[in-house]
Write a protein that holds these residues in place. Sequence first.
Motif, PDB file in Angstrom:
ATOM      1  N   MET A  47       0.833  -1.212   0.000  1.00 48.74           N
ATOM      2  CA  MET A  47       0.000   0.000   0.000  1.00 48.74           C
ATOM      3  C   MET A  47       0.862   1.254   0.000  1.00 48.74           C
ATOM      4  N   MET A  48       1.964   1.208   0.756  1.00 50.17           N
ATOM      5  CA  MET A  48       2.903   2.335   0.808  1.00 50.17           C
ATOM      6  C   MET A  48       3.497   2.581  -0.573  1.00 50.17           C
ATOM      7  N   ILE A  49       3.867   1.512  -1.257  1.00 54.43           N
ATOM      8  CA  ILE A  49       4.453   1.641  -2.598  1.00 54.43           C
ATOM      9  C   ILE A  49       3.439   2.236  -3.573  1.00 54.43           C
ATOM     10  N   LEU A  50       2.220   1.695  -3.569  1.00 51.58           N
ATOM     11  CA  LEU A  50       1.195   2.163  -4.511  1.00 51.58           C
ATOM     12  C   LEU A  50       0.809   3.603  -4.230  1.00 51.58           C
ATOM     13  N   PHE A  51       0.629   3.939  -2.944  1.00 45.96           N
ATOM     14  CA  PHE A  51       0.237   5.297  -2.565  1.00 45.96           C
ATOM     15  C   PHE A  51       1.288   6.314  -3.018  1.00 45.96           C
ATOM     16  N   ASN A  52       2.544   5.994  -2.770  1.00 44.44           N
ATOM     17  CA  ASN A  52       3.603   6.939  -3.137  1.00 44.44           C
ATOM     18  C   ASN A  52       3.875   6.943  -4.636  1.00 44.44           C
ATOM     19  N   LEU A  53       3.540   5.843  -5.312  1.00 42.44           N
ATOM     20  CA  LEU A  53       3.633   5.846  -6.762  1.00 42.44           C
ATOM     21  C   LEU A  53       2.633   6.835  -7.354  1.00 42.44           C
ATOM     22  N   VAL A  54       1.425   6.865  -6.774  1.00 45.35           N
ATOM     23  CA  VAL A  54       0.420   7.842  -7.206  1.00 45.35           C
ATOM     24  C   VAL A  54       0.914   9.275  -6.954  1.00 45.35           C
ATOM     25  N   ILE A  55       1.510   9.495  -5.777  1.00 43.77           N
ATOM     26  CA  ILE A  55       2.057  10.818  -5.457  1.00 43.77           C
ATOM     27  C   ILE A  55       3.153  11.194  -6.447  1.00 43.77           C
ATOM     28  N   PHE A  56       4.017  10.242  -6.757  1.00 45.33           N
ATOM     29  CA  PHE A  56       5.115  10.492  -7.697  1.00 45.33           C
ATOM     30  C   PHE A  56       4.575  10.878  -9.071  1.00 45.33           C
ATOM     31  N   LEU A  57       3.579  10.124  -9.561  1.00 45.41           N
ATOM     32  CA  LEU A  57       2.998  10.424 -10.869  1.00 45.41           C
ATOM     33  C   LEU A  57       2.256  11.765 -10.847  1.00 45.41           C
ATOM     34  N   GLY A  58       1.570  12.045  -9.741  1.00 46.56           N
ATOM     35  CA  GLY A  58       0.892  13.337  -9.616  1.00 46.56           C
ATOM     36  C   GLY A  58       1.874  14.487  -9.608  1.00 46.56           C
ATOM     37  N   GLY A  59       3.003  14.299  -8.917  1.00 48.52           N
ATOM     38  CA  GLY A  59       4.033  15.337  -8.908  1.00 48.52           C
ATOM     39  C   GLY A  59       4.613  15.571 -10.285  1.00 48.52           C
ATOM     40  N   GLY A  60       4.832  14.475 -11.023  1.00 48.53           N
ATOM     41  CA  GLY A  60       5.333  14.618 -12.392  1.00 48.53           C
ATOM     42  C   GLY A  60       4.348  15.350 -13.276  1.00 48.53           C
ATOM     43  N   THR A  61       3.052  15.079 -13.076  1.00 50.74           N
ATOM     44  CA  THR A  61       2.016  15.773 -13.857  1.00 50.74           C
ATOM     45  C   THR A  61       2.009  17.256 -13.554  1.00 50.74           C
ATOM     46  N   LEU A  62       2.029  17.610 -12.254  1.00 52.13           N
ATOM     47  CA  LEU A  62       2.039  19.022 -11.876  1.00 52.13           C
ATOM     48  C   LEU A  62       3.296  19.730 -12.398  1.00 52.13           C
ATOM     49  N   LEU A  63       4.420  19.043 -12.334  1.00 55.17           N
ATOM     50  CA  LEU A  63       5.658  19.620 -12.844  1.00 55.17           C
ATOM     51  C   LEU A  63       5.544  19.901 -14.342  1.00 55.17           C
ATOM     52  N   GLY A  64       4.969  18.927 -15.069  1.00 52.92           N
ATOM     53  CA  GLY A  64       4.773  19.129 -16.508  1.00 52.92           C
ATOM     54  C   GLY A  64       3.828  20.264 -16.813  1.00 52.92           C
ATOM     55  N   VAL A  65       2.723  20.363 -16.044  1.00 52.39           N
ATOM     56  CA  VAL A  65       1.769  21.454 -16.250  1.00 52.39           C
ATOM     57  C   VAL A  65       2.424  22.799 -15.935  1.00 52.39           C
ATOM     58  N   GLY A  66       3.231  22.828 -14.873  1.00 52.03           N
ATOM     59  CA  GLY A  66       3.929  24.061 -14.522  1.00 52.03           C
ATOM     60  C   GLY A  66       4.865  24.528 -15.618  1.00 52.03           C
ATOM     61  N   ILE A  67       5.596  23.591 -16.206  1.00 51.74           N
ATOM     62  CA  ILE A  67       6.486  23.938 -17.316  1.00 51.74           C
ATOM     63  C   ILE A  67       5.669  24.421 -18.515  1.00 51.74           C
ATOM     64  N   TRP A  68       4.525  23.764 -18.758  1.00 49.97           N
ATOM     65  CA  TRP A  68       3.642  24.177 -19.860  1.00 49.97           C
ATOM     66  C   TRP A  68       3.136  25.598 -19.656  1.00 49.97           C
ATOM     67  N   VAL A  69       2.694  25.905 -18.418  1.00 51.98           N
ATOM     68  CA  VAL A  69       2.197  27.254 -18.126  1.00 51.98           C
ATOM     69  C   VAL A  69       3.307  28.279 -18.309  1.00 51.98           C
ATOM     70  N   LYS A  70       4.521  27.914 -17.896  1.00 52.09           N
ATOM     71  CA  LYS A  70       5.650  28.842 -18.026  1.00 52.09           C
ATOM     72  C   LYS A  70       5.971  29.111 -19.491  1.00 52.09           C
ATOM     73  N   VAL A  71       5.924  28.052 -20.303  1.00 53.39           N
ATOM     74  CA  VAL A  71       6.288  28.189 -21.718  1.00 53.39           C
ATOM     75  C   VAL A  71       5.150  28.762 -22.544  1.00 53.39           C
ATOM     76  N   ASP A  72       3.907  28.341 -22.257  1.00 52.82           N
ATOM     77  CA  ASP A  72       2.763  28.738 -23.087  1.00 52.82           C
ATOM     78  C   ASP A  72       1.562  29.044 -22.190  1.00 52.82           C
TER      79      ASP A  72
END
Length: 263
Positions: free
Chosen positions: A16-41
């Motif tokens: 459960m710890m692995i799955l929960f933090n995997l979701v957090i990791f993927l969510g963080g990557g998504t937010l990071l990508g959106v942030g870069i997108w907002v910065k660029v465009d």
Amino acid sequence: LSPGAKMGCFTFIKVMMILFNLVIFLGGGTLLGVGIWVKVDGASFLNIFGALSSSILQVVNVAYLLIVIGAILLVIGFLGCYGAQKESKCLLMMFFSVVLIIFIAEVAAAVVALIFTGLAETLLTGLVTPLLKENYGKDPTFTEIWNVTMTEVACCGLNNYTDFNNSYFYKTHDSYPRQCCGTHEPCNSTLAAEMAVQVWLWGITTSCHPHPCGCLLQGCFKQILEEIRTNAGVAGGVAAGIAALEIAAMAVAMYLYCRLDEK
């Protein structure tokens, strides 16, 4: 519990710890990508999300905020997921420490916001107004965010039209943004001041009044605060949910850390 039951419980919590933090990791990557997108465009971001994105988030740099939050979630997700997978006491303790620091910072920020609301508003005004003077008309994304907000919310500047005095935009165009004068262009200090006086006389913030000068405008800060207060219950519920998840994550990390000693 028997040793087998304890081991089964440990394995279940570890997965459960692995799955929960995997979701957090993927969510963080998504937010990071959106942030870069907002910065660029940033223009495309505004076109998709419209006035909501600008009226709520105009006083902060959306791109950098998303990038920072995304990076923090990436770090937390990696430490929790990899630490549980490898059963590393060092990584689990780092995960626990990072989450604890964030939790303490959130509690401290909430206490400060409740006790020193007026001071927080003053500090925010002192930080945002210089950015408005310097970047409005110069930074396309920043300018677009404020234009959409001032148009949709029917407001002018952070506090009022004087926020644009000696600004880059005023020095460049020798006028205030058109939103500060309703339907009148060019927007000079006389018209902008007249609009502000009318707001004070009528006591109207975001609505229009049947008057020759059109919409009666004031600063966007009060409108944004009103939106925040209106949705304070929802924001409080979300904050409480996040705090509960953080406490649960710390408890699970400490459980795995202690069980590794027994193993």
